[in-house]
Design a protein around this motif. Structure first.
Motif, PDB file in Angstrom:
ATOM      1  N   THR A  49      59.940  70.187  92.994  1.00 42.19           N
ATOM      2  CA  THR A  49      59.004  69.696  93.751  1.00 42.19           C
ATOM      3  C   THR A  49      58.588  68.367  93.203  1.00 42.19           C
ATOM      4  N   VAL A  50      58.168  68.191  92.161  1.00 45.21           N
ATOM      5  CA  VAL A  50      57.635  66.922  91.500  1.00 45.21           C
ATOM      6  C   VAL A  50      58.889  66.056  91.213  1.00 45.21           C
ATOM      7  N   ALA A  51      59.926  66.520  90.698  1.00 43.80           N
ATOM      8  CA  ALA A  51      61.088  65.543  90.281  1.00 43.80           C
ATOM      9  C   ALA A  51      61.634  64.907  91.838  1.00 43.80           C
ATOM     10  N   ARG A  52      61.720  65.520  92.854  1.00 41.66           N
ATOM     11  CA  ARG A  52      62.201  65.129  94.087  1.00 41.66           C
ATOM     12  C   ARG A  52      61.120  64.031  94.654  1.00 41.66           C
ATOM     13  N   ALA A  53      59.921  64.367  94.401  1.00 44.49           N
ATOM     14  CA  ALA A  53      59.035  63.482  94.887  1.00 44.49           C
ATOM     15  C   ALA A  53      58.896  62.033  93.970  1.00 44.49           C
ATOM     16  N   GLU A  54      59.207  62.470  92.692  1.00 43.33           N
ATOM     17  CA  GLU A  54      59.157  61.145  91.999  1.00 43.33           C
ATOM     18  C   GLU A  54      60.203  60.261  92.500  1.00 43.33           C
ATOM     19  N   ALA A  55      61.546  60.870  92.643  1.00 44.45           N
ATOM     20  CA  ALA A  55      62.568  60.077  93.049  1.00 44.45           C
ATOM     21  C   ALA A  55      62.260  59.088  94.253  1.00 44.45           C
ATOM     22  N   LEU A  56      61.056  59.415  95.158  1.00 45.11           N
ATOM     23  CA  LEU A  56      60.813  58.878  96.245  1.00 45.11           C
ATOM     24  C   LEU A  56      60.118  57.552  96.228  1.00 45.11           C
ATOM     25  N   GLN A  57      59.039  57.518  94.900  1.00 44.49           N
ATOM     26  CA  GLN A  57      58.136  56.622  94.780  1.00 44.49           C
ATOM     27  C   GLN A  57      58.764  55.431  94.801  1.00 44.49           C
ATOM     28  N   SER A  58      59.832  54.949  94.114  1.00 43.74           N
ATOM     29  CA  SER A  58      60.277  53.557  94.304  1.00 43.74           C
ATOM     30  C   SER A  58      60.493  52.811  95.933  1.00 43.74           C
ATOM     31  N   GLU A  59      60.873  53.802  96.716  1.00 52.36           N
ATOM     32  CA  GLU A  59      61.171  53.530  97.982  1.00 52.36           C
ATOM     33  C   GLU A  59      59.959  53.623  98.769  1.00 52.36           C
ATOM     34  N   PHE A  60      59.072  54.521  98.471  1.00 52.29           N
ATOM     35  CA  PHE A  60      57.636  54.256  99.242  1.00 52.29           C
ATOM     36  C   PHE A  60      56.698  54.122  98.156  1.00 52.29           C
ATOM     37  N   PRO A  61      56.044  52.809  98.147  1.00 52.20           N
ATOM     38  CA  PRO A  61      55.081  52.754  96.799  1.00 52.20           C
ATOM     39  C   PRO A  61      53.684  53.170  97.318  1.00 52.20           C
ATOM     40  N   TRP A  62      53.633  53.525  98.634  1.00 49.67           N
ATOM     41  CA  TRP A  62      52.284  54.212  98.828  1.00 49.67           C
ATOM     42  C   TRP A  62      52.199  55.804  98.251  1.00 49.67           C
ATOM     43  N   LEU A  63      53.234  56.223  97.997  1.00 52.69           N
ATOM     44  CA  LEU A  63      53.119  57.695  97.549  1.00 52.69           C
ATOM     45  C   LEU A  63      52.820  57.971  96.188  1.00 52.69           C
ATOM     46  N   ARG A  64      51.915  58.800  96.123  1.00 52.55           N
ATOM     47  CA  ARG A  64      51.391  59.223  94.789  1.00 52.55           C
ATOM     48  C   ARG A  64      51.450  60.539  94.793  1.00 52.55           C
ATOM     49  N   ILE A  65      51.607  61.135  93.179  1.00 50.17           N
ATOM     50  CA  ILE A  65      51.733  62.532  92.857  1.00 50.17           C
ATOM     51  C   ILE A  65      50.653  62.928  91.976  1.00 50.17           C
ATOM     52  N   ILE A  66      49.804  64.018  92.402  1.00 46.48           N
ATOM     53  CA  ILE A  66      48.628  64.700  91.438  1.00 46.48           C
ATOM     54  C   ILE A  66      49.507  65.900  91.147  1.00 46.48           C
ATOM     55  N   GLN A  67      49.193  66.455  90.142  1.00 46.96           N
ATOM     56  CA  GLN A  67      50.014  67.604  89.549  1.00 46.96           C
ATOM     57  C   GLN A  67      48.906  68.646  88.869  1.00 46.96           C
ATOM     58  N   HIS A  68      48.883  69.648  89.085  1.00 48.54           N
ATOM     59  CA  HIS A  68      48.168  71.013  88.457  1.00 48.54           C
ATOM     60  C   HIS A  68      49.123  71.392  87.602  1.00 48.54           C
TER      61      HIS A  68
END
Length: 247
Positions: A49-68
């Motif tokens: 889940t986190v790896a796939r979200a991180e892969a999208l951050q350069s395309e979507f700069p408004w995407l942030r990831i918070i991790q437990h």
């Protein structure tokens, strides 16, 4: 980055196959709300889940990831997202794509239009549940009991599609599974709750993290706790007398 006017919070636990669809649908369905931000709150996932979200951050700069680091539950994920949010209005969506991101503009509209400061929550209510028969029956029974006990005038508090004022949410007494009782608790603080019909879709990837038995066990104690909180709350009527001399 320009300060967002809306923070979209999406809790996820082992939803690797839904991440990209969620982000891309949010980009398309919420374009009119720009500037906005999306916070994926990973609740201790053991998949990609986190790896796939991180892969999208350069395309979507408004995407942030918070991790437990470990799973703490959906309500804790929502709280972490609200605390990290930079916008005064937050919207929540379940991470399984059953809540279409295109519904967010409909949810936040009453809050953005409110000039009185009295609207605290806009709660989505699913028009047609796209779950199994057993889940629909269990949910109907739970909603009927909750509505009778709490008198919250809401038929579907389990819907993950909601929008609320960030400051109002942070006023609420936090406990696990609070996300199922937001209408009653927001009313407890003296704020208005608006109900909006929203679409529900079938899960297309991943598996549910809940079972009917789990919901029933935690629901009984939670319902009693919220009933007690509602009974104990007394809102004062405050007025200021006289005036102060500012000179």
């Amino acid at each position: 980055m320009t300060a967002p006017q809306i923070s979209i919070i999406t809790p996820m636990h082992n939803e690797a196959d839904n991440v990209e669809g969620m982000v891309r649908e949010t980009a398309e369905g919420c374009a009119a709300l720009a500037p906005f931000e999306m916070l994926i709150v990973d609740d201790g996932s053991t998949d990609a889940t986190v790896a796939r979200a991180e892969a999208l951050q350069s395309e979507f700069p408004w995407l942030r990831i918070i991790q437990h680091k470990k799973a703490c539950g959906q309500s804790s994920a929502v709280l972490s997202g609200v605390k990290a949010a930079r916008a005064p209005i937050c919207a929540t969506l379940d991470g399984d794509l059953q809540n279409p991101p295109a519904e967010v503009p409909k949810l936040v509209k009453p809050l953005m239009a409110d000039q009185t400061g009295r609207v605290g929550l806009v709660a989505g209510q699913r028009i047609k549940r796209m779950d199994t028969n057993s889940k629909r029956l269990a949910s109907r029974a739970a909603n009927t009991l909750r509505a009778w006990v709490l008198k919250d005038d809401t038929r579907d508090t389990g819907c993950g599609a909601k929008a609320f004022r960030r400051d109002v949410f942070l006023l609420l007494p936090f406990f696990d599974h609070i996300h199922r009782y937001l209408p009653a608790l927001v009313k407890r603080e003296g704020y208005e709750v608006i109900l909006v019909d929203v679409e529900d879709r079938s899960r297309v990837a991943g598996t549910s993290n809940y079972t009917n038995l789990h919901r029933a066990i935690v629901g009984a104690s939670d319902l009693f706790g919220v009933w007690w909180l509602m009974r104990r709350r007394k809102l004062p009527v405050v007025s200021e007398r006289g005036h102060s001399d500012a000179s």
